[in-house]
Every structure is written in C-alpha cells, then in structure tokens.
Design a protein around this motif. Structure first.
Motif, PDB file in Angstrom:
ATOM      1  N   UNK A  78     -18.461 -52.621  -8.642  1.00  0.00           N
ATOM      2  CA  UNK A  78     -18.317 -51.385  -7.870  1.00  0.00           C
ATOM      3  C   UNK A  78     -18.388 -51.659  -6.364  1.00  0.00           C
ATOM      4  N   UNK A  79     -19.201 -52.644  -5.992  1.00  0.00           N
ATOM      5  CA  UNK A  79     -19.478 -52.876  -4.569  1.00  0.00           C
ATOM      6  C   UNK A  79     -18.704 -54.045  -3.977  1.00  0.00           C
ATOM      7  N   UNK A  80     -17.856 -54.673  -4.767  1.00  0.00           N
ATOM      8  CA  UNK A  80     -17.061 -55.782  -4.246  1.00  0.00           C
ATOM      9  C   UNK A  80     -16.003 -55.251  -3.279  1.00  0.00           C
ATOM     10  N   UNK A  81     -15.862 -55.920  -2.147  1.00  0.00           N
ATOM     11  CA  UNK A  81     -14.871 -55.492  -1.156  1.00  0.00           C
ATOM     12  C   UNK A  81     -13.784 -56.543  -1.008  1.00  0.00           C
ATOM     13  N   UNK A  82     -12.589 -56.080  -0.689  1.00  0.00           N
ATOM     14  CA  UNK A  82     -11.471 -57.010  -0.459  1.00  0.00           C
ATOM     15  C   UNK A  82     -11.342 -57.314   1.029  1.00  0.00           C
ATOM     16  N   UNK A  83     -10.236 -57.895   1.414  1.00  0.00           N
ATOM     17  CA  UNK A  83     -10.083 -58.313   2.814  1.00  0.00           C
ATOM     18  C   UNK A  83     -10.051 -57.138   3.773  1.00  0.00           C
ATOM     19  N   UNK A  84      -9.741 -55.939   3.294  1.00  0.00           N
ATOM     20  CA  UNK A  84      -9.754 -54.742   4.131  1.00  0.00           C
ATOM     21  C   UNK A  84     -11.123 -54.070   4.157  1.00  0.00           C
ATOM     22  N   UNK A  85     -12.047 -54.622   3.398  1.00  0.00           N
ATOM     23  CA  UNK A  85     -13.362 -54.019   3.302  1.00  0.00           C
ATOM     24  C   UNK A  85     -13.423 -52.886   2.297  1.00  0.00           C
ATOM     25  N   UNK A  86     -12.338 -52.685   1.540  1.00  0.00           N
ATOM     26  CA  UNK A  86     -12.296 -51.602   0.564  1.00  0.00           C
ATOM     27  C   UNK A  86     -12.989 -51.998  -0.740  1.00  0.00           C
ATOM     28  N   UNK A  87     -13.770 -51.065  -1.267  1.00  0.00           N
ATOM     29  CA  UNK A  87     -14.271 -51.195  -2.641  1.00  0.00           C
ATOM     30  C   UNK A  87     -13.187 -50.655  -3.575  1.00  0.00           C
ATOM     31  N   UNK A  88     -13.318 -50.856  -4.890  1.00  0.00           N
ATOM     32  CA  UNK A  88     -12.356 -50.230  -5.813  1.00  0.00           C
ATOM     33  C   UNK A  88     -12.307 -48.705  -5.645  1.00  0.00           C
ATOM     34  N   UNK A  89     -13.444 -48.097  -5.292  1.00  0.00           N
ATOM     35  CA  UNK A  89     -13.451 -46.643  -5.103  1.00  0.00           C
ATOM     36  C   UNK A  89     -12.587 -46.233  -3.908  1.00  0.00           C
ATOM     37  N   UNK A  90     -12.625 -47.009  -2.831  1.00  0.00           N
ATOM     38  CA  UNK A  90     -11.716 -46.742  -1.702  1.00  0.00           C
ATOM     39  C   UNK A  90     -10.269 -46.691  -2.197  1.00  0.00           C
ATOM     40  N   UNK A  91      -9.872 -47.721  -2.957  1.00  0.00           N
ATOM     41  CA  UNK A  91      -8.480 -47.800  -3.417  1.00  0.00           C
ATOM     42  C   UNK A  91      -8.142 -46.684  -4.389  1.00  0.00           C
ATOM     43  N   UNK A  92      -9.085 -46.274  -5.214  1.00  0.00           N
ATOM     44  CA  UNK A  92      -8.842 -45.157  -6.132  1.00  0.00           C
ATOM     45  C   UNK A  92      -8.596 -43.869  -5.357  1.00  0.00           C
ATOM     46  N   UNK A  93      -9.382 -43.640  -4.279  1.00  0.00           N
ATOM     47  CA  UNK A  93      -9.211 -42.426  -3.458  1.00  0.00           C
ATOM     48  C   UNK A  93      -7.878 -42.473  -2.731  1.00  0.00           C
ATOM     49  N   UNK A  94      -7.583 -43.603  -2.132  1.00  0.00           N
ATOM     50  CA  UNK A  94      -6.331 -43.744  -1.369  1.00  0.00           C
ATOM     51  C   UNK A  94      -5.121 -43.476  -2.256  1.00  0.00           C
ATOM     52  N   UNK A  95      -5.187 -43.910  -3.493  1.00  0.00           N
ATOM     53  CA  UNK A  95      -4.047 -43.774  -4.413  1.00  0.00           C
ATOM     54  C   UNK A  95      -4.149 -42.542  -5.307  1.00  0.00           C
ATOM     55  N   UNK A  96      -5.128 -41.689  -5.045  1.00  0.00           N
ATOM     56  CA  UNK A  96      -5.242 -40.448  -5.816  1.00  0.00           C
ATOM     57  C   UNK A  96      -5.558 -40.671  -7.285  1.00  0.00           C
ATOM     58  N   UNK A  97      -6.267 -41.737  -7.608  1.00  0.00           N
ATOM     59  CA  UNK A  97      -6.606 -42.077  -8.980  1.00  0.00           C
ATOM     60  C   UNK A  97      -7.927 -41.387  -9.349  1.00  0.00           C
ATOM     61  N   UNK A  98      -7.814 -40.074  -9.668  1.00  0.00           N
ATOM     62  CA  UNK A  98      -9.022 -39.265  -9.818  1.00  0.00           C
ATOM     63  C   UNK A  98      -9.916 -39.726 -10.967  1.00  0.00           C
TER      64      UNK A  98
END
Length: 660
Positions: A78-98
C-alpha cells in the motif's frame, strides 16, 4: 519470458497486470497462491519505474480478487511509491479506479494522506478530479486522523491542502463534504497560499469565504507567509463583496495590520482597488478615520501608496474625501518614508505620470528637489526607470534638477546618458533651460560629480557626444576628479572617434593636465593607442611640449609601460621631432630607456637600444656611470652568447635596476 524480465525488470505478475489479463483465466487463484508461497519476492519486486504489480493494476483499472489477494498477502504494498512518488492509491484515484481505491484505503487508511513528489495526496487528487466516480466520498470515510506522521516521507498536513483544491474549483459542495467528514482539514495551511480563508479571499470566492467564516472563523486572525490577514488579500483582489463579508463579522478593521504595518485601506490603495476603497470610506466614520490617516512602517499613508504606485483613480477617490484633505493632503507631497522617498519618488519608480501625481507636484514644486537616502531626486528615479513622461514634466517644473548629483555623484543627465538615451529622456533633459555651472548653497550639482560626457565616452557613443555638444557644449569641458577631462578619458580607453570629435570641439582640452599631471596624449601612450597618438601628433607636431608633472615626455610614458607600438611609431617620426625625446631626462634623471629597463620592459628596451640615437649610459645627479663596463661583467657571467642583443638588453636592465 526470462529475457523479458531481465530487460524491463518486469516480473510475470507485472506483465500480467500491464497487459490487462486476469490470471484466473489461465488457471484460478491457485496460481497466485502458488506464486506467493514459492516466489514471495515477485509480489514486492519493482520494475524500472519503481512500480509494483499493484501500481500497474491501479492504472489498468483492475480490481479482481487476485489483485486483492496480492495486496492482502503483503500490506506493505500500500505504501510503496514509484519514481513519481505515487502509491498505488494515487494511481487508482488518477485513473478513476474506484473499486480498487476503496479496497486500498480500507487496508491502509493513512495512505489517503500521503504526498507524492508534487506534494499531492490521493485525497487532494480526488478533490482535484471533482469527486469523480465518488472516490472522494470513499476516501473521506477512512478512519485515519490528521496529522499523519510518515516514516519514509511527508504526508498531510504537509503538502497541498485538499481544501485549497476545492477552493480553486470554487466548489462549496466539496467543502461541505470535507467539513462534515474531516473538519480538521479546513485548518491546513499551504506555505505559499496561506490558510483556506487566505486562498478563498485571494481569488474572491465569496461562497467559500462565507462557509469558512462559519466553520473556521479563527482563520481570519491568521497571517500568511507575507504577513497578511485574509481580509488584506480580499482588498488586494478587488473583492468588495468579500471585504463586506469580513467587515460584517469583524467591524473593527483597524485590528487587521499586516507585518508592514498596513491596514486594509493601505492595501486597497496600493493596488488601486477603487470599489474596495469606496466601500470602506462609506463605513461608520469612527471606524474609517483611524484607517485614512494611519502610516505604515515606512511612513506611508493610503493616499501616499495610491499616488506613489500610480493608481490615479484610487488617489482621486481618497483626495475627494474631505477627511483625507483636512488631515493629510497638505503635507502628503513632502512626507518622506523610512527610505526618505516622497510620493513622487514612488511614482517615478513605478513608471507612472498620472494627473494625480502632477496635481500633487503643482501644489508644492519643492518636492522636485527632495532627495531620498540614495541622494536621488524623483527625476533620478524617472531617468533610471525610463519614465519619460514624468521626466519631461519634472524637468519642465525645475530644469536645474537635471544636473543635481546623488550620493554617487551621478546626475539625472548622467544616468540618461548611461542608459543610452532610453525612451528619448536624454533629448528631453538636454533641451532644459538650465545652464552649467549650478551654484546653490548646500547643493551638489554639475560641474561637480560625474560628467555625462564621460558616460558617453564609456559607451563609445559618438552620437550622444554630438547631441551633448549641440545642446550643451559647455558640458564637454567638465572634468572628472578621477578620470580627468573628456579628452583624458577618451584617450585612456583608446576611443579614437571620441578623441577626434573632442579635438574638433574641445581643442584646449589637449593642454589640460589630470590629477596625476598627465596630458591626454600621455594617456594615449600609456594605453598603447597608436591611432590616437597619431591623431594628436597630426594636430600638435611638437611633442616635446607635452611634459607631465614628473617631467616625462610621451616617449618616457610609452617606455615605462612597455608599449612597443607607440614607441616604434614615435621613433619613425621626423628626426628633428624625435631627437629631443629619446635622451631627455625627467625630473629625477631617467631617460626613456632607463624607465623601460627599470620597469622590466625587455621588448621596449630592445627597441630603444637598437636605435643609434639612444645613448647607453646612466647619468643622474647622484650616479653618473658608463653602463658599458657594468654590462661586460653581467654578460660574461651568463653564457658564451654575449653578443646577442637580447642578452645585452637584459644585462642593461639588471644593471640599471641595481644602480638607479
């Protein structure tokens, strides 16, 4: 498959998630169970973008039971971040993956407040997306409390505030959602934007201000990074309705003083916000009067700022108020702030020439001569800023001010030359009626200070020299304490066009000495400016006439500084003109060859030694010796090549240095 994994750092699970395939279709949950049990490192391994399989699933819109199984098997994902500093939750929100977002926040509620490298949390992104697919509602229901203390990075209240994102969208509905679920978020402050009331006030979001004053009233008493209260930002942003809302709640406006000591009328006046000024002036007189005549930390009153920043309409709104005229207007024009600026200095620097400013000057023209702590008059500041219209007006009121010097010895005329006649200001100053010299008790003015002609020479600008000569020829004769007259300076930098022009229009300057006792031709020799020396000798063919205060002729100076081009040129002149120069001694008995040798100028010495007219002896009152004997010993000690001219010259140099 192995090759693919090595090249991209993707595991089999990454590839599955990236391609959007569901592993169940290949075999069931038993595959996941098998992989998790036999190869647990595959679950947490990252690719070259530092994405885990959960990041890729979030971006692909996947939320299968298998993905959930992966997350549940290792909550640290849950808390792993990628090179942009995004967690999986960031990417889910950005992509509307409710569905996945809802699942992830249920596993680790605090991640909703984790910031990426752009200081945006998943909650901020959900607000920014306008609660797309209801994701914001889901995140707000998480059980986490603020502040969040994150071991491996920053989280709210640091970073960008979700409330500020709602204000930027002017969404009162989202503000309501946030206040209902997480009221503590309303109090978050952003470093650049201040608290939520600061930001809502700065963009004139009336509904937002009204809501926040109900729910976050004490925010009105907080100052931002610049020391302003929210009401100051409303005054700055032309938001009269927002100002009214504040004054309905906080009627004693004099309480709100920013770190510069400015009240709300100061701020409205500075930014020329007439609607706000007019509204304030209509309030209860008991509340208004303390604002009208108050001075900030620099000694500026509201009218001072309005006029100084060229806000003519705002200045007139204030001037027309009888309370302003009665208490402050008569002395306003000559009032100086802590930098000793008058309102006219401020107007000059702001590039303004409003009728309000001109009216103020007409009421008291003495302000044109007032100086600030830099010694600048308003005309200095107008020249520096290229404010032509105001410069024309000021010099028409007092032509002599064009020649007044500041603390650095620079007059407005000098500055106009230095700026290269920017906006034609030099032309305007040159046609003023004042004559030089200016004699006024206690006034530092031309001919003292730095010469405008020297500024033109420094720029190597013959056009400006011609303008000056045509309009004010007497300025050509000005002398700079350090640089001498205009011919001295032009000669010292080898400005041939300038020297030619000045010799035509300031011929007598060639016979003036500078503070070191040199004539202009000496400086040309010092600078190795052969063309300039030639021009002088074309006009003044008897160079022996030019002796500086040390008794040195032009060949002495050229030799001392080792300027071979000038020495060669002089030695080729008519022998009748050269003979008096080559062996002449200065006041301490040095010939040109003595000086070349003593100052270590081997090439210059060689030129002189080779000229048969130059005598090789030392002849001084306290030391008369034939150098030949001394040279014999010096050359014999060095090498067998005692006949070379270079070695003889070096021996001569050594001998002269020893005996002079």
């Amino acid at each position: 498959m192995a090759s693919s994994i090595i090249d991209s750092k993707d595991t089999i699970l990454h590839l599955d998630a990236r391609e959007g395939k569901d592993t169940v279709s290949y075999g069931s949950d038993k595959i996941i169970a098998y992989l998790a049990e036999e190869f647990p490192s595959l679950i947490t391994r990252r690719n070259s973008q530092n994405d885990t399989v959960l990041h890729l699933a979030a971006r692909r819109g996947k939320h299968s039971d298998i993905i959930k199984s992966l997350a549940q098997s290792n909550p640290s994902l849950m808390r792993k971040t990628n090179t942009k500093g995004n967690t999986p939750l960031h990417d889910a929100v950005i992509n509307g993956n409710r569905e996945l977002a809802k699942f992830l926040v249920s596993i680790d509620p605090e991640v909703a407040y984790y910031n990426n490298k752009n200081d945006r949390s998943p909650l901020y992104l959900a607000v920014e997306k306008g609660n797309k697919k209801g994701i914001l509602d889901d995140l707000l229901k998480s059980g986490a409390l603020i502040p969040i203390y994150r071991e491996d990075g920053d989280a709210l209240p640091k970073g960008k505030s979700p409330v500020h994102a709602a204000i930027e969208q002017r969404s009162r509905d989202i503000l309501l959602k946030i206040e209902k679920a997480k009221p503590e978020l309303l109090r978050i402050t952003e470093k650049e934007l201040g608290n939520s009331l600061h930001y809502a006030s700065s963009i004139g979001f009336l509904e937002g201000v009204q809501f926040l004053l109900q729910k976050f009233r004490d925010g009105a008493y907080e100052t931002n990074l610049e020391g302003n209260y929210p009401i100051h930002l409303a005054c700055k942003s032309h938001s009269a309705d927002v100002v009214k809302e504040y004054l309905d709640k906080f009627p004693y406006a004099e309480e709100f003083i920013n770190k510069k000591g400015r009240n709300i009328l100061h701020v409205a006046a500075k930014y020329g916000n007439c609607n706000v000024i007019s509204y304030i002036l209509k309030q209860d007189p008991k509340l208004v009067e303390p604002l009208l005549n108050e001075m900030d930390e620099d000694g500026n009153k509201p009218l001072h700022l309005a006029a100084g920043y060229g806000k003519s309409l705002a200045a007139f709104v204030l001037v027309r108020d009888q309370r302003v005229e009665h208490f402050t207007f008569p002395s306003l024009i000559t009032t100086q702030n802590s930098q000793e600026d008058t309102v006219l200095h401020l107007a000059a620097r702001e590039g303004k020439d409003s009728q309000a400013i001109k009216s103020l000057v007409d009421s008291n023209t003495s302000v044109v001569r007032m100086k600030n702590e830099m010694g600048n008059t308003p005309l200095h500041d107008a020249a520096i800023k290229g404010n032509r219209e105001l410069a024309i007006f000021l010099v028409s009121k007092d032509p002599e001010v064009a020649y007044y010097n500041n603390k650095y010895g620079r007059s407005p005329l000098y500055l106009a030359v230095e700026k290269g006649n920017e906006n034609g200001i030099l032309d305007d100053l040159l046609i003023s009626g004042a004559s030089i010299p200016i004699y006024r008790e206690g006034v530092d003015a031309l001919p003292n200070g730095k010469s405008p002609v020297h500024a033109a020479i420094k720029r190597r600008d013959k056009d400006i020299l011609e303008k000056i000569e045509k309009a004010k020829p007497e300025i050509l004769r000005l002398t700079d304490e350090e640089l001498g007259n205009s011919l001295h300076y032009a000669s010292s930098i080898g400005f041939l066009e300038g020297v030619e022009f000045l010799l035509e229009n300031f011929h007598v300057g060639a016979y003036e000495r500078d503070s070191e006792g040199n004539y202009p031709i000496h400086l040309a020799c010092k600078n190795d400016s052969v063309d300039v020396v030639k021009r002088y000798l074309d006009i003044f063919p008897y160079p022996k006439e030019f002796l500086n205060k040390k008794g040195q002729n032009i060949l002495h100076v050229a030799a001392k500084y080792g300027n071979c081009s000038v020495i060669s040129y002089i030695l080729k002149l008519d022998p009748k003109l050269v003979q008096p120069l080559v062996n002449a001694t200065d006041k301490v008995g040095n010939t040109p060859l003595h000086l070349a040798a003593f100052h270590g100028r081997p090439m210059a010495s060689l030129l002189l030694v080779r000229d048969k007219r130059v005598e090789h002896f030392i002849d001084r009152p306290d030391n008369s010796k034939d150098v030949v004997d001394g040279m014999k010993n010096s050359t014999a000690e060095n090498s067998t090549d005692s006949t070379s001219s270079e070695r003889k010259v070096q021996a001569y140099i050594d001998y002269v240095r020893k005996n002079l």
